[in-house]
Design a protein around this motif. Structure first.
Motif, PDB file in Angstrom:
ATOM      1  N   MET A 182       0.848  -1.167   0.000  1.00  0.00           N
ATOM      2  CA  MET A 182       0.000   0.000   0.000  1.00  0.00           C
ATOM      3  C   MET A 182       0.907   1.248   0.000  1.00  0.00           C
ATOM      4  O   MET A 182       1.872   1.307   0.741  1.00  0.00           O
ATOM      5  CB  MET A 182      -0.883  -0.024   1.253  1.00  0.00           C
ATOM      6  N   PRO A 183       0.581   2.230  -0.808  1.00  0.00           N
ATOM      7  CA  PRO A 183       1.401   3.446  -0.878  1.00  0.00           C
ATOM      8  C   PRO A 183       1.443   4.190   0.464  1.00  0.00           C
ATOM      9  O   PRO A 183       0.520   4.098   1.277  1.00  0.00           O
ATOM     10  CB  PRO A 183       0.696   4.305  -1.930  1.00  0.00           C
ATOM     11  N   ILE A 184       2.500   4.932   0.655  1.00  0.00           N
ATOM     12  CA  ILE A 184       2.690   5.702   1.883  1.00  0.00           C
ATOM     13  C   ILE A 184       1.504   6.632   2.125  1.00  0.00           C
ATOM     14  O   ILE A 184       1.013   6.752   3.249  1.00  0.00           O
ATOM     15  CB  ILE A 184       4.005   6.505   1.822  1.00  0.00           C
ATOM     16  N   LYS A 185       1.047   7.273   1.092  1.00  0.00           N
ATOM     17  CA  LYS A 185      -0.057   8.225   1.223  1.00  0.00           C
ATOM     18  C   LYS A 185      -1.293   7.544   1.806  1.00  0.00           C
ATOM     19  O   LYS A 185      -1.948   8.078   2.702  1.00  0.00           O
ATOM     20  CB  LYS A 185      -0.373   8.844  -0.137  1.00  0.00           C
ATOM     21  N   GLN A 186      -1.612   6.361   1.319  1.00  0.00           N
ATOM     22  CA  GLN A 186      -2.779   5.627   1.808  1.00  0.00           C
ATOM     23  C   GLN A 186      -2.607   5.230   3.273  1.00  0.00           C
ATOM     24  O   GLN A 186      -3.537   5.323   4.056  1.00  0.00           O
ATOM     25  CB  GLN A 186      -3.026   4.386   0.957  1.00  0.00           C
ATOM     26  N   ARG A 187      -1.400   4.793   3.626  1.00  0.00           N
ATOM     27  CA  ARG A 187      -1.141   4.413   5.023  1.00  0.00           C
ATOM     28  C   ARG A 187      -1.268   5.615   5.934  1.00  0.00           C
ATOM     29  O   ARG A 187      -1.821   5.516   7.035  1.00  0.00           O
ATOM     30  CB  ARG A 187       0.241   3.782   5.165  1.00  0.00           C
ATOM     31  N   LEU A 188      -0.759   6.758   5.489  1.00  0.00           N
ATOM     32  CA  LEU A 188      -0.883   7.973   6.288  1.00  0.00           C
ATOM     33  C   LEU A 188      -2.340   8.392   6.452  1.00  0.00           C
ATOM     34  O   LEU A 188      -2.744   8.818   7.540  1.00  0.00           O
ATOM     35  CB  LEU A 188      -0.088   9.120   5.650  1.00  0.00           C
ATOM     36  N   LEU A 189      -3.110   8.284   5.400  1.00  0.00           N
ATOM     37  CA  LEU A 189      -4.523   8.655   5.491  1.00  0.00           C
ATOM     38  C   LEU A 189      -5.279   7.721   6.435  1.00  0.00           C
ATOM     39  O   LEU A 189      -6.185   8.161   7.149  1.00  0.00           O
ATOM     40  CB  LEU A 189      -5.166   8.676   4.109  1.00  0.00           C
ATOM     41  N   GLN A 190      -4.903   6.451   6.482  1.00  0.00           N
ATOM     42  CA  GLN A 190      -5.516   5.529   7.437  1.00  0.00           C
ATOM     43  C   GLN A 190      -5.159   5.932   8.863  1.00  0.00           C
ATOM     44  O   GLN A 190      -6.010   5.924   9.755  1.00  0.00           O
ATOM     45  CB  GLN A 190      -5.069   4.089   7.173  1.00  0.00           C
ATOM     46  N   ARG A 191      -3.896   6.268   9.067  1.00  0.00           N
ATOM     47  CA  ARG A 191      -3.461   6.708  10.398  1.00  0.00           C
ATOM     48  C   ARG A 191      -4.138   8.018  10.776  1.00  0.00           C
ATOM     49  O   ARG A 191      -4.529   8.222  11.932  1.00  0.00           O
ATOM     50  CB  ARG A 191      -1.941   6.863  10.422  1.00  0.00           C
ATOM     51  N   ALA A 215      -7.694  17.254   5.101  1.00  0.00           N
ATOM     52  CA  ALA A 215      -9.115  16.907   5.159  1.00  0.00           C
ATOM     53  C   ALA A 215      -9.648  16.619   3.754  1.00  0.00           C
ATOM     54  O   ALA A 215     -10.436  15.685   3.552  1.00  0.00           O
ATOM     55  CB  ALA A 215      -9.907  18.027   5.815  1.00  0.00           C
ATOM     56  N   GLN A 216      -9.206  17.386   2.776  1.00  0.00           N
ATOM     57  CA  GLN A 216      -9.620  17.147   1.393  1.00  0.00           C
ATOM     58  C   GLN A 216      -9.030  15.843   0.870  1.00  0.00           C
ATOM     59  O   GLN A 216      -9.698  15.095   0.154  1.00  0.00           O
ATOM     60  CB  GLN A 216      -9.202  18.312   0.503  1.00  0.00           C
ATOM     61  N   ALA A 217      -7.784  15.557   1.231  1.00  0.00           N
ATOM     62  CA  ALA A 217      -7.148  14.310   0.796  1.00  0.00           C
ATOM     63  C   ALA A 217      -7.848  13.108   1.411  1.00  0.00           C
ATOM     64  O   ALA A 217      -7.939  12.051   0.787  1.00  0.00           O
ATOM     65  CB  ALA A 217      -5.673  14.306   1.180  1.00  0.00           C
ATOM     66  N   TYR A 218      -8.366  13.273   2.619  1.00  0.00           N
ATOM     67  CA  TYR A 218      -9.102  12.190   3.270  1.00  0.00           C
ATOM     68  C   TYR A 218     -10.373  11.867   2.478  1.00  0.00           C
ATOM     69  O   TYR A 218     -10.747  10.703   2.335  1.00  0.00           O
ATOM     70  CB  TYR A 218      -9.436  12.583   4.703  1.00  0.00           C
ATOM     71  N   SER A 219     -11.001  12.894   1.928  1.00  0.00           N
ATOM     72  CA  SER A 219     -12.207  12.694   1.113  1.00  0.00           C
ATOM     73  C   SER A 219     -11.878  12.203  -0.289  1.00  0.00           C
ATOM     74  O   SER A 219     -12.628  11.435  -0.881  1.00  0.00           O
ATOM     75  CB  SER A 219     -12.991  14.002   1.006  1.00  0.00           C
ATOM     76  N   ASP A 220     -10.765  12.678  -0.834  1.00  0.00           N
ATOM     77  CA  ASP A 220     -10.350  12.324  -2.191  1.00  0.00           C
ATOM     78  C   ASP A 220      -8.846  12.108  -2.179  1.00  0.00           C
ATOM     79  O   ASP A 220      -8.076  13.073  -2.186  1.00  0.00           O
ATOM     80  CB  ASP A 220     -10.726  13.450  -3.159  1.00  0.00           C
ATOM     81  N   ALA A 221      -8.421  10.849  -2.156  1.00  0.00           N
ATOM     82  CA  ALA A 221      -7.002  10.500  -2.000  1.00  0.00           C
ATOM     83  C   ALA A 221      -6.102  11.056  -3.096  1.00  0.00           C
ATOM     84  O   ALA A 221      -4.887  11.095  -2.932  1.00  0.00           O
ATOM     85  CB  ALA A 221      -6.848   8.987  -1.910  1.00  0.00           C
ATOM     86  N   ARG A 222      -6.675  11.513  -4.201  1.00  0.00           N
ATOM     87  CA  ARG A 222      -5.840  12.094  -5.261  1.00  0.00           C
ATOM     88  C   ARG A 222      -5.320  13.464  -4.845  1.00  0.00           C
ATOM     89  O   ARG A 222      -4.388  13.982  -5.441  1.00  0.00           O
ATOM     90  CB  ARG A 222      -6.639  12.216  -6.555  1.00  0.00           C
ATOM     91  N   ARG A 223      -5.958  14.052  -3.842  1.00  0.00           N
ATOM     92  CA  ARG A 223      -5.563  15.383  -3.385  1.00  0.00           C
ATOM     93  C   ARG A 223      -4.574  15.256  -2.238  1.00  0.00           C
ATOM     94  O   ARG A 223      -4.353  14.203  -1.691  1.00  0.00           O
ATOM     95  CB  ARG A 223      -6.802  16.140  -2.940  1.00  0.00           C
ATOM     96  N   GLY A 224      -4.002  16.370  -1.864  1.00  0.00           N
ATOM     97  CA  GLY A 224      -3.116  16.413  -0.708  1.00  0.00           C
ATOM     98  C   GLY A 224      -1.710  15.952  -1.027  1.00  0.00           C
ATOM     99  O   GLY A 224      -1.481  15.119  -1.884  1.00  0.00           O
TER     100      GLY A 224
END
Length: 78
Positions: A1-10, A46-55
């Protein structure tokens, strides 16, 4: 899983533990987030949490780690 996704889960876990006023609590505990730039970081995440393509990963990491400190979560390597 990409770092970004792991961070968003955390981020989601820490945000849930801190509660609905997480932005206010973050600004109270960390002076950086009580600035215009800090607010932009929180909004971006907060926007990246809603849309992972952002942030940006660096912004997500900074907000996530700060929230984890407030929630009492021991940060682990990303």
């Amino acid at each position: 899983m990409p770092i970004k996704q792991r961070l968003l889960q955390r981020f989601a876990k820490a945000k849930e533990m801190v509660g609905p006023k997480w932005r206010e609590k973050l600004a109270q505990h960390d002076p950086f987030f009580d600035t215009r730039t800090g607010e932009a970081y929180m909004r971006s995440v907060a926007q990246a949490y809603s849309d992972a393509r952002r942030g940006h990963v660096d912004r997500i990491e900074r907000v996530t780690r700060a929230l984890e400190r407030i929630a009492g979560i021991t940060s682990s390597p990303i």
